[in-house]
Design a protein around this motif. Structure first.
Motif, PDB file in Angstrom:
ATOM      1  N   GLN A  59     -18.249 -11.621   5.025  1.00 26.34           N
ATOM      2  CA  GLN A  59     -17.985 -10.177   6.440  1.00 26.34           C
ATOM      3  C   GLN A  59     -16.418 -10.267   6.373  1.00 26.34           C
ATOM      4  N   LEU A  60     -15.777 -10.777   6.791  1.00 22.88           N
ATOM      5  CA  LEU A  60     -14.204 -10.713   7.329  1.00 22.88           C
ATOM      6  C   LEU A  60     -13.589 -10.220   5.672  1.00 22.88           C
ATOM      7  N   PHE A  61     -14.237 -11.291   4.347  1.00 24.36           N
ATOM      8  CA  PHE A  61     -13.476 -11.713   3.334  1.00 24.36           C
ATOM      9  C   PHE A  61     -13.536 -10.002   2.912  1.00 24.36           C
ATOM     10  N   SER A  62     -14.869  -9.771   2.983  1.00 26.62           N
ATOM     11  CA  SER A  62     -14.905  -8.348   2.770  1.00 26.62           C
ATOM     12  C   SER A  62     -14.036  -6.863   3.128  1.00 26.62           C
ATOM     13  N   GLY A  65     -10.910  -7.402   2.315  1.00 30.17           N
ATOM     14  CA  GLY A  65     -11.302  -6.673   1.301  1.00 30.17           C
ATOM     15  C   GLY A  65     -10.511  -4.552   0.462  1.00 30.17           C
ATOM     16  N   GLU A  66     -11.637  -4.833   1.321  1.00 33.33           N
ATOM     17  CA  GLU A  66     -11.656  -2.960   1.945  1.00 33.33           C
ATOM     18  C   GLU A  66     -10.801  -2.157   2.374  1.00 33.33           C
ATOM     19  N   THR A  67     -10.186  -2.782   3.141  1.00 35.02           N
ATOM     20  CA  THR A  67      -8.868  -2.730   3.938  1.00 35.02           C
ATOM     21  C   THR A  67      -7.896  -2.214   2.540  1.00 35.02           C
ATOM     22  N   GLN A  68      -7.133  -3.644   1.501  1.00 34.56           N
ATOM     23  CA  GLN A  68      -6.601  -3.215   1.183  1.00 34.56           C
ATOM     24  C   GLN A  68      -6.931  -2.877   0.420  1.00 34.56           C
ATOM     25  N   ILE A  73      -4.755   2.698  -1.571  1.00 32.34           N
ATOM     26  CA  ILE A  73      -5.437   4.676  -1.624  1.00 32.34           C
ATOM     27  C   ILE A  73      -4.738   5.162  -0.913  1.00 32.34           C
ATOM     28  N   LEU A  74      -4.209   4.936   0.378  1.00 27.64           N
ATOM     29  CA  LEU A  74      -3.386   5.290   1.108  1.00 27.64           C
ATOM     30  C   LEU A  74      -1.422   5.756   1.016  1.00 27.64           C
ATOM     31  N   ASN A  75      -1.651   4.607   0.170  1.00 24.35           N
ATOM     32  CA  ASN A  75       0.446   4.372  -0.749  1.00 24.35           C
ATOM     33  C   ASN A  75      -0.557   5.555  -1.219  1.00 24.35           C
ATOM     34  N   SER A  76      -1.455   5.509  -2.344  1.00 24.34           N
ATOM     35  CA  SER A  76      -1.642   6.734  -4.036  1.00 24.34           C
ATOM     36  C   SER A  76      -1.370   7.948  -3.082  1.00 24.34           C
ATOM     37  N   LYS A  77      -2.190   8.204  -1.810  1.00 26.03           N
ATOM     38  CA  LYS A  77      -2.397   9.742  -1.215  1.00 26.03           C
ATOM     39  C   LYS A  77      -0.602  10.300  -1.280  1.00 26.03           C
ATOM     40  N   GLN A  78      -0.442   8.944   0.238  1.00 29.19           N
ATOM     41  CA  GLN A  78       1.278   9.456   0.154  1.00 29.19           C
ATOM     42  C   GLN A  78       2.552  10.213  -0.913  1.00 29.19           C
ATOM     43  N   GLU A  79       2.382   8.937  -1.826  1.00 33.50           N
ATOM     44  CA  GLU A  79       2.893   9.369  -2.770  1.00 33.50           C
ATOM     45  C   GLU A  79       2.598  10.678  -3.407  1.00 33.50           C
ATOM     46  N   GLN A  80       1.583  10.728  -3.688  1.00 32.92           N
ATOM     47  CA  GLN A  80       1.027  12.304  -4.613  1.00 32.92           C
ATOM     48  C   GLN A  80       1.719  13.740  -3.134  1.00 32.92           C
TER      49      GLN A  80
END
Length: 333
Positions: A59-62, A65-68, A73-80
């Protein structure tokens, strides 16, 4: 007296041995059974714990991965968002630029509108004058022009519209004007930019002879210097080069449209060049001839032609000359 020894009972010793062995065996079995129970208990307790840790790790690894993924996605939205901010800033700059241009064009439109109204009034008056005079012939067209000058300078618009549509008529009018001056002391021919027809006579008068007049008419066939459809340069250079207080000089300006800036600016510029200090009379006469190219040729620019008529009429009026507006491009000879 010897005591009699008691006989040893072997069965009792053997019984004790058996009992001891049996007891020891029971104790050993109990120890072994206890150890197995403890081991089984430990294994039964350890296995679920290990499985829970494994599940938690997965669960921690999962979650990592979801956090990454969420971080990407957050970085992409910030760039947009950054790109959108830049686009908004550019659009605001463009909007501000358009507003400035609209304000500037509104001011220019106001000036041009006033000039067009003036031009329309002048053209209306000129058309009425021509209608009252009827259909004049070539000599009547140049009638009313003072012929007291001893020196003549022709300033001819050599733009494409003049050359393509009015050049035969230009040659004819040039001949007509020369005919009403049978003899003068000097002639010169320039275009509206101040370029000479005969560069070897730059700043000098051409002698007036029949041969020279024929040479001028013949040279008109091939003469094509650059033109900006504004007579200001030619008028200024002619006055600077040929004005003399002891000479009577007339300038004849030929053209069909005016693509320059303000009409009032042109008039003021010519006034500065053609006014004597302390006197209101001009240094040279300026006569103007308007060719109706843009009123008759397909695709003509009525606006620039109207501005030319307004400018030429006022220019000739201020400088002791006459404005003649032709109503045809057809040759009469």
């Amino acid at each position: 007296m010897k005591r009699a020894r008691r006989q040893t009972v072997e069965i009792s010793i053997s019984f004790l041995d058996v009992i001891s062995c049996g007891f020891g065996a029971i104790v050993l079995l109990l120890l072994i059974a206890k150890t197995v129970e403890f081991t089984a208990s430990d294994e039964s307790q350890t296995t679920p714990n290990n499985q829970g840790v494994t599940v938690l790790q997965e669960q921690l690894f999962s979650l990592r991965g979801e956090t990454q993924k969420m971080a990407e996605i957050l970085n992409s939205k910030q760039e947009q968002l950054s790109e959108l901010d830049k686009s908004i800033a550019r659009l605001r700059e463009q909007l501000a630029s358009v507003n400035r241009q609209l304000q500037a064009s509104a001011q220019v439109d106001t000036t041009e509108r006033d000039e067009l109204i003036l031009a329309q009034q002048i053209l209306t008056e000129e058309m009425q004058r021509l209608q009252q005079r009827g259909s004049p012939n070539a000599n009547q067209l140049i009638g009313g022009i003072p012929v007291d000058s001893e020196y003549l300078v022709f300033i001819i618009d050599t733009s494409g519209s003049m050359v393509d549509f009015a050049w035969p008529k230009v040659r004819e009018e040039l001949i007509n004007i020369l005919d009403i001056y049978p003899t003068v002391k000097g002639i010169q021919v320039m275009n509206d930019m101040g370029d000479y027809m005969f560069p070897s006579y730059r700043g000098k008068w051409l002698p007036d002879t029949p041969g020279r007049r024929r040479a001028i008419i013949q040279q008109m066939t091939y003469w094509r210097p650059f033109s900006n459809s504004s007579p200001v340069e030619g008028i200024q250079r002619a006055i600077q080069a040929f004005y003399a207080s002891d000479k009577k000089i007339s300038l004849y300006v030929f053209g069909d449209d005016f693509t320059g800036g303000s009409i009032h600016r042109v008039l003021n510029t010519v006034d500065k060049s053609n006014r004597r200090r302390g006197r209101k009379t001009p240094r040279v006469r300026i006569h103007t001839i308007g060719f109706p190219v843009h009123f008759l040729a397909p695709g003509g620019r009525m606006e620039t032609a109207s501005r030319f008529a307004a400018l030429m009429r006022e220019l000739s009026y201020r400088n002791g000359g006459t404005f003649v507006g032709l109503n045809s491009l057809s040759e009469t000879r």
